[in-house]
Design a protein around this motif. Structure first.
Motif, mmCIF file in Angstrom:
data_model
loop_
_atom_site.group_PDB
_atom_site.id
_atom_site.type_symbol
_atom_site.label_atom_id
_atom_site.label_comp_id
_atom_site.label_asym_id
_atom_site.label_seq_id
_atom_site.Cartn_x
_atom_site.Cartn_y
_atom_site.Cartn_z
ATOM 1 N N LEU A 141 0.842 -1.199 0.000
ATOM 2 C CA LEU A 141 0.000 0.000 0.000
ATOM 3 C C LEU A 141 0.874 1.245 0.000
ATOM 4 C CD1 LEU A 141 -2.601 -1.021 2.747
ATOM 5 C CD2 LEU A 141 -2.848 -1.248 0.267
ATOM 6 N N ARG A 142 0.633 2.121 -0.968
ATOM 7 C CA ARG A 142 1.388 3.369 -1.086
ATOM 8 C C ARG A 142 0.724 4.504 -0.304
ATOM 9 N NH1 ARG A 142 6.146 6.011 -2.677
ATOM 10 N NH2 ARG A 142 7.429 4.463 -3.685
ATOM 11 N N GLY A 143 1.344 5.690 -0.374
ATOM 12 C CA GLY A 143 0.886 6.832 0.401
ATOM 13 C C GLY A 143 0.118 7.863 -0.407
ATOM 14 N N LEU B 210 10.484 -2.457 -6.336
ATOM 15 C CA LEU B 210 10.387 -3.154 -5.052
ATOM 16 C C LEU B 210 9.700 -4.518 -5.158
ATOM 17 C CD1 LEU B 210 11.047 -3.070 -2.022
ATOM 18 C CD2 LEU B 210 8.759 -2.129 -1.667
ATOM 19 N N PRO B 211 8.555 -4.656 -5.859
ATOM 20 C CA PRO B 211 7.949 -6.001 -5.940
ATOM 21 C C PRO B 211 8.913 -7.053 -6.496
ATOM 22 C CG PRO B 211 6.393 -4.343 -6.664
ATOM 23 C CD PRO B 211 7.707 -3.635 -6.506
ATOM 24 N N ASP B 212 9.663 -6.698 -7.548
ATOM 25 C CA ASP B 212 10.622 -7.640 -8.115
ATOM 26 C C ASP B 212 11.735 -7.952 -7.122
ATOM 27 O OD1 ASP B 212 9.243 -7.819 -10.505
ATOM 28 O OD2 ASP B 212 10.417 -6.238 -11.467
ATOM 29 N N ARG B 213 12.160 -6.941 -6.382
ATOM 30 C CA ARG B 213 13.208 -7.164 -5.380
ATOM 31 C C ARG B 213 12.720 -8.094 -4.272
ATOM 32 N NH1 ARG B 213 15.317 -1.037 -5.904
ATOM 33 N NH2 ARG B 213 17.379 -1.477 -6.776
ATOM 34 N N LEU B 214 11.495 -7.907 -3.844
ATOM 35 C CA LEU B 214 10.948 -8.785 -2.806
ATOM 36 C C LEU B 214 10.869 -10.226 -3.310
ATOM 37 C CD1 LEU B 214 8.111 -6.499 -1.403
ATOM 38 C CD2 LEU B 214 10.250 -7.110 -0.251
ATOM 39 N N CYS C 130 0.170 -5.200 -5.462
ATOM 40 C CA CYS C 130 0.212 -3.749 -5.239
ATOM 41 C C CYS C 130 -1.209 -3.214 -5.355
ATOM 42 C CB CYS C 130 1.125 -3.074 -6.259
ATOM 43 S SG CYS C 130 2.849 -3.605 -6.175
ATOM 44 N N ALA C 131 -1.808 -2.868 -4.239
ATOM 45 C CA ALA C 131 -3.203 -2.446 -4.198
ATOM 46 C C ALA C 131 -3.295 -0.922 -4.168
ATOM 47 C CB ALA C 131 -3.898 -3.040 -2.969
#
Length: 262
Positions: free
Chosen positions: A7-9, A20-24, A35-36
């Motif tokens: 969740l972003r800001g 970041l998703p690929d890094r995780l 990513c919602a």
């Protein structure tokens, strides 16, 4: 396997997570990474953003259910998104397994001038004044200066962020309602029941790192501080963030050193 929900800001969306998703995934986190977007941003840009965190939480939960995702979830959330995550964990404790909160604050525990540093106001006002498409790069420049400490790819960042805005422009009114929701959000007195990791950036120019320290102390949660990053920790040192989340999720005893310097 439980999904990881990101969740972003404020007025940001899934694409602002960048790599970041690929890094995780590359760190071996088990479970789908989702990513919602919050209402009023990204794929939900035409939705009216609620003026309360609780209504935002309810929207996210409903959208995940509609997409076929089922709890329990593991949530990684930044700033305003982390307030949604806290509300979620406190009102629906059985739905969350783990919680990672990045550079956030709660009205219940944190002073107004800690939650939003007075020195941040000029850049926030510049971003609001330049909100529309004609001046959008100037708005993104103000946001970058305020939230980022790594500037080696600033021009590329501004180009990418401006393109994101142009393809799905969040309205100024929705951004204002998100600010109102954040300002009013207190959170419950009880700590989240699930394991909670609180991350803070020492050079956060938007939210005082003392906010995260107070939350971690009151809740007895794990607190880890990044020594040089700004408010947008995923931007400034996404590699360190992925390593730290993976180490914590795997109950490792060590945390990665920051990957770069400011």
């Amino acid at each position: 396997m439980s999904a990881w929900i990101l969740l972003r800001g404020l007025a940001r969306e899934a694409r602002h997570w960048a790599r970041l998703p690929d890094r995780l995934r590359s760190r071996g986190l088990m479970g789908e990474i989702v990513c919602a977007d919050l209402p009023g941003t990204g794929e939900h840009v035409r939705e009216r953003a609620p003026a309360s965190i609780a209504a935002t939480t309810d929207f996210v939960r409903a959208r995940l259910a509609a997409l076929g995702h089922a709890p329990p979830y593991r949530v990684v959330a930044l700033s305003l998104g982390a307030m949604v995550a806290v509300d979620w964990a406190q009102r629906f404790p059985l739905e969350l397994e783990r919680l990672v909160l990045i550079n956030t604050s709660l009205r219940r525990y944190n002073d107004p001038f800690e939650r939003l540093r007075p020195s941040a106001w000029p850049l926030l006002l510049r971003a609001a004044w330049c909100w529309d498409a004609r001046a959008r790069r100037r708005a993104e420049s103000a946001i970058h200066t305020l939230t980022c400490r790594r500037a080696d790819e600033r021009d590329a960042d501004l180009a990418a962020w401006t393109a994101i805005y142009q393809s799905a422009p969040p309205s100024r009114a929705n951004a204002f309602r998100q600010v109102l929701a954040a300002a009013r959000f207190e959170g419950a007195a009880s700590a989240p029941c699930c394991p909670t990791l609180v991350l803070a950036s020492r050079n956060d120019a938007l939210v005082d790192r003392a906010c995260s320290a107070k939350l971690a102390a009151v809740w007895g949660a794990t607190l880890i501080e990044h020594p040089w990053a700004g408010h947008d920790l995923p931007h400034d040192d996404g590699a360190w963030l992925a390593d730290t989340i993976a180490a914590w999720a795997g109950n490792a005893l060590t945390v990665a050193l920051p990957s770069t310097s400011a």
